[in-house]
Design a protein around this motif. Structure first.
Motif, PDB file in Angstrom:
ATOM      1  N   SER A  78     -23.304   7.602  -3.529  1.00 37.96           N
ATOM      2  CA  SER A  78     -24.588   8.067  -4.059  1.00 37.96           C
ATOM      3  C   SER A  78     -24.512   8.294  -5.579  1.00 37.96           C
ATOM      4  CB  SER A  78     -25.033   9.348  -3.355  1.00 37.96           C
ATOM      5  OG  SER A  78     -24.117  10.392  -3.620  1.00 37.96           O
ATOM      6  N   GLU A  79     -23.301   8.492  -6.076  1.00 35.07           N
ATOM      7  CA  GLU A  79     -23.099   8.670  -7.511  1.00 35.07           C
ATOM      8  C   GLU A  79     -23.031   7.325  -8.242  1.00 35.07           C
ATOM      9  OE1 GLU A  79     -19.560  10.996  -8.010  1.00 35.07           O
ATOM     10  OE2 GLU A  79     -20.248  12.550  -6.634  1.00 35.07           O
ATOM     11  N   GLY A  80     -22.802   6.272  -7.508  1.00 35.22           N
ATOM     12  CA  GLY A  80     -22.693   4.947  -8.112  1.00 35.22           C
ATOM     13  C   GLY A  80     -21.798   4.058  -7.263  1.00 35.22           C
ATOM     14  N   ALA A  81     -21.786   2.785  -7.591  1.00 32.69           N
ATOM     15  CA  ALA A  81     -20.991   1.818  -6.840  1.00 32.69           C
ATOM     16  C   ALA A  81     -19.498   2.050  -7.059  1.00 32.69           C
ATOM     17  CB  ALA A  81     -21.360   0.401  -7.256  1.00 32.69           C
ATOM     18  N   ILE A  82     -18.731   1.756  -6.024  1.00 33.43           N
ATOM     19  CA  ILE A  82     -17.268   1.776  -6.129  1.00 33.43           C
ATOM     20  C   ILE A  82     -16.874   0.356  -6.500  1.00 33.43           C
ATOM     21  CG2 ILE A  82     -15.108   2.164  -4.882  1.00 33.43           C
ATOM     22  CD1 ILE A  82     -16.740   4.035  -3.012  1.00 33.43           C
ATOM     23  N   GLU A  83     -16.521   0.160  -7.784  1.00 28.37           N
ATOM     24  CA  GLU A  83     -16.343  -1.199  -8.300  1.00 28.37           C
ATOM     25  C   GLU A  83     -14.903  -1.656  -8.448  1.00 28.37           C
ATOM     26  OE1 GLU A  83     -18.654  -1.329 -11.875  1.00 28.37           O
ATOM     27  OE2 GLU A  83     -20.543  -1.359 -10.771  1.00 28.37           O
ATOM     28  N   THR A  84     -13.945  -0.743  -8.400  1.00 30.33           N
ATOM     29  CA  THR A  84     -12.545  -1.138  -8.579  1.00 30.33           C
ATOM     30  C   THR A  84     -11.699  -0.595  -7.438  1.00 30.33           C
ATOM     31  OG1 THR A  84     -11.892   0.830  -9.822  1.00 30.33           O
ATOM     32  CG2 THR A  84     -12.816  -1.020 -11.096  1.00 30.33           C
ATOM     33  N   THR A  85     -10.543  -1.186  -7.274  1.00 29.64           N
ATOM     34  CA  THR A  85      -9.623  -0.688  -6.247  1.00 29.64           C
ATOM     35  C   THR A  85      -9.138   0.716  -6.588  1.00 29.64           C
ATOM     36  OG1 THR A  85      -7.775  -1.811  -7.331  1.00 29.64           O
ATOM     37  CG2 THR A  85      -8.839  -2.967  -5.511  1.00 29.64           C
ATOM     38  N   PHE A  86      -9.001   0.996  -7.883  1.00 33.37           N
ATOM     39  CA  PHE A  86      -8.566   2.337  -8.288  1.00 33.37           C
ATOM     40  C   PHE A  86      -9.619   3.387  -7.907  1.00 33.37           C
ATOM     41  CE2 PHE A  86      -6.187  -0.333 -11.385  1.00 33.37           C
ATOM     42  CZ  PHE A  86      -4.909  -0.011 -10.938  1.00 33.37           C
ATOM     43  N   ALA A  87     -10.874   3.040  -8.040  1.00 33.00           N
ATOM     44  CA  ALA A  87     -11.948   3.957  -7.652  1.00 33.00           C
ATOM     45  C   ALA A  87     -11.920   4.186  -6.137  1.00 33.00           C
ATOM     46  CB  ALA A  87     -13.308   3.416  -8.087  1.00 33.00           C
ATOM     47  N   LEU A  88     -11.665   3.125  -5.378  1.00 33.41           N
ATOM     48  CA  LEU A  88     -11.578   3.269  -3.919  1.00 33.41           C
ATOM     49  C   LEU A  88     -10.380   4.132  -3.532  1.00 33.41           C
ATOM     50  CD1 LEU A  88     -12.565   2.647  -1.087  1.00 33.41           C
ATOM     51  CD2 LEU A  88     -11.336   0.463  -1.203  1.00 33.41           C
ATOM     52  N   VAL A  89      -9.267   3.954  -4.207  1.00 32.63           N
ATOM     53  CA  VAL A  89      -8.085   4.786  -3.941  1.00 32.63           C
ATOM     54  C   VAL A  89      -8.402   6.258  -4.194  1.00 32.63           C
ATOM     55  CG1 VAL A  89      -5.741   5.346  -4.745  1.00 32.63           C
ATOM     56  CG2 VAL A  89      -6.387   2.967  -4.314  1.00 32.63           C
ATOM     57  N   ASP A  90      -9.124   6.558  -5.262  1.00 31.43           N
ATOM     58  CA  ASP A  90      -9.511   7.949  -5.548  1.00 31.43           C
ATOM     59  C   ASP A  90     -10.374   8.519  -4.428  1.00 31.43           C
ATOM     60  OD1 ASP A  90      -8.113   8.019  -7.923  1.00 31.43           O
ATOM     61  OD2 ASP A  90      -9.869   7.493  -9.163  1.00 31.43           O
ATOM     62  N   VAL A  91     -11.313   7.736  -3.928  1.00 21.60           N
ATOM     63  CA  VAL A  91     -12.171   8.180  -2.828  1.00 21.60           C
ATOM     64  C   VAL A  91     -11.323   8.459  -1.588  1.00 21.60           C
ATOM     65  CG1 VAL A  91     -14.013   7.481  -1.249  1.00 21.60           C
ATOM     66  CG2 VAL A  91     -14.226   6.997  -3.689  1.00 21.60           C
ATOM     67  N   ILE A  92     -10.408   7.565  -1.290  1.00 27.20           N
ATOM     68  CA  ILE A  92      -9.550   7.728  -0.111  1.00 27.20           C
ATOM     69  C   ILE A  92      -8.682   8.969  -0.245  1.00 27.20           C
ATOM     70  CG2 ILE A  92      -7.610   6.702   1.154  1.00 27.20           C
ATOM     71  CD1 ILE A  92      -8.890   3.931   0.400  1.00 27.20           C
ATOM     72  N   LYS A  93      -8.084   9.173  -1.433  1.00 30.97           N
ATOM     73  CA  LYS A  93      -7.229  10.351  -1.647  1.00 30.97           C
ATOM     74  C   LYS A  93      -8.013  11.656  -1.490  1.00 30.97           C
ATOM     75  CE  LYS A  93      -3.607   8.475  -4.606  1.00 30.97           C
ATOM     76  NZ  LYS A  93      -3.028   8.496  -5.956  1.00 30.97           N
ATOM     77  N   LYS A  94      -9.254  11.662  -1.953  1.00 33.36           N
ATOM     78  CA  LYS A  94     -10.071  12.876  -1.839  1.00 33.36           C
ATOM     79  C   LYS A  94     -10.494  13.139  -0.392  1.00 33.36           C
ATOM     80  CE  LYS A  94     -11.651  12.797  -6.573  1.00 33.36           C
ATOM     81  NZ  LYS A  94     -12.696  12.400  -7.502  1.00 33.36           N
ATOM     82  N   ALA A  95     -10.516  12.096   0.429  1.00 35.30           N
ATOM     83  CA  ALA A  95     -10.912  12.249   1.826  1.00 35.30           C
ATOM     84  C   ALA A  95      -9.776  12.797   2.696  1.00 35.30           C
ATOM     85  CB  ALA A  95     -11.394  10.918   2.389  1.00 35.30           C
ATOM     86  N   TYR A  96      -8.546  12.650   2.213  1.00 40.96           N
ATOM     87  CA  TYR A  96      -7.380  13.115   2.958  1.00 40.96           C
ATOM     88  C   TYR A  96      -7.176  14.610   2.760  1.00 40.96           C
ATOM     89  CZ  TYR A  96      -5.162   8.747   4.486  1.00 40.96           C
ATOM     90  OH  TYR A  96      -4.852   7.582   5.129  1.00 40.96           O
ATOM     91  N   PRO A  97      -6.732  15.307   3.812  1.00 44.34           N
ATOM     92  CA  PRO A  97      -6.339  16.710   3.620  1.00 44.34           C
ATOM     93  C   PRO A  97      -5.027  16.760   2.829  1.00 44.34           C
ATOM     94  CG  PRO A  97      -6.055  16.042   5.918  1.00 44.34           C
ATOM     95  CD  PRO A  97      -6.688  14.899   5.206  1.00 44.34           C
ATOM     96  N   PRO A  98      -4.796  17.800   2.053  1.00 44.92           N
ATOM     97  CA  PRO A  98      -3.585  17.888   1.214  1.00 44.92           C
ATOM     98  C   PRO A  98      -2.285  17.684   1.992  1.00 44.92           C
ATOM     99  CG  PRO A  98      -5.102  19.660   0.678  1.00 44.92           C
ATOM    100  CD  PRO A  98      -5.672  18.955   1.870  1.00 44.92           C
ATOM    101  N   LYS A  99      -2.226  18.178   3.212  1.00 46.65           N
ATOM    102  CA  LYS A  99      -1.005  18.042   4.007  1.00 46.65           C
ATOM    103  C   LYS A  99      -0.703  16.562   4.298  1.00 46.65           C
ATOM    104  CE  LYS A  99       1.253  20.063   8.014  1.00 46.65           C
ATOM    105  NZ  LYS A  99       1.122  20.968   9.138  1.00 46.65           N
ATOM    106  N   ALA A 100      -1.733  15.784   4.558  1.00 40.24           N
ATOM    107  CA  ALA A 100      -1.550  14.361   4.849  1.00 40.24           C
ATOM    108  C   ALA A 100      -1.114  13.590   3.607  1.00 40.24           C
ATOM    109  CB  ALA A 100      -2.838  13.767   5.404  1.00 40.24           C
TER     110      ALA A 100
END
Length: 142
Positions: A3-25
């Protein structure tokens, strides 16, 4: 995030994935985006569809005494190969009739190895990518 904008790079997708994970994982071994990128590659390349098509047709092209050996690198591939090989090597019995030796249809194929072959510690140390590899083989009866 989209909703903030398109995910245009693999690095941006990695950031999204990392934020979706709980810290323990995130503290576990391996990159958190590895499975996501693997799943994307499998879907985009239609890898499972191609494997299913091959497994449905190979038996018609294998000559008696011919062998097929397949190395798989993840559980989805391995399950397809394992189930196919089990189906081809299983004796078929018509359960509606008395089971006599003549009623058992012998399979056209036999497994080359009863248990899946995996890399040993020396191989994994020499080639870390071999850690997930599984080898299965089948032979067409003469």
């Amino acid at each position: 995030k989209r909703s903030e904008g398109a995910i245009e790079t693999t690095f941006a997708l990695v950031d999204v994935i990392k934020k979706a994970y709980p810290p323990k994982a995130l503290s576990k071994k391996g990159h958190p985006a590895k499975q996501t990128f693997q799943a994307l590659r499998i879907a985009v390349n239609h890898e499972l569809d191609s494997l299913e098509t091959f497994l449905a047709k190979f038996e018609d092209y294998l000559k008696p005494g011919g062998r097929l050996v397949i190395i798989t690198f993840h559980s989805l591939e391995d399950r397809l190969v394992k189930k196919c090989f089990q189906r081809l090597t299983k004796e078929e019995v018509d359960k509606r009739i008395y089971i006599a030796p003549a009623d058992i249809k012998k399979p056209e194929f036999k497994l080359l190895n009863r248990k899946v072959i995996i890399a040993d510690d020396d191989e994994i140390n020499a080639n870390p990518r071999s850690k997930s590899a599984k080898l299965r083989g089948i032979e067409k009866e003469l």
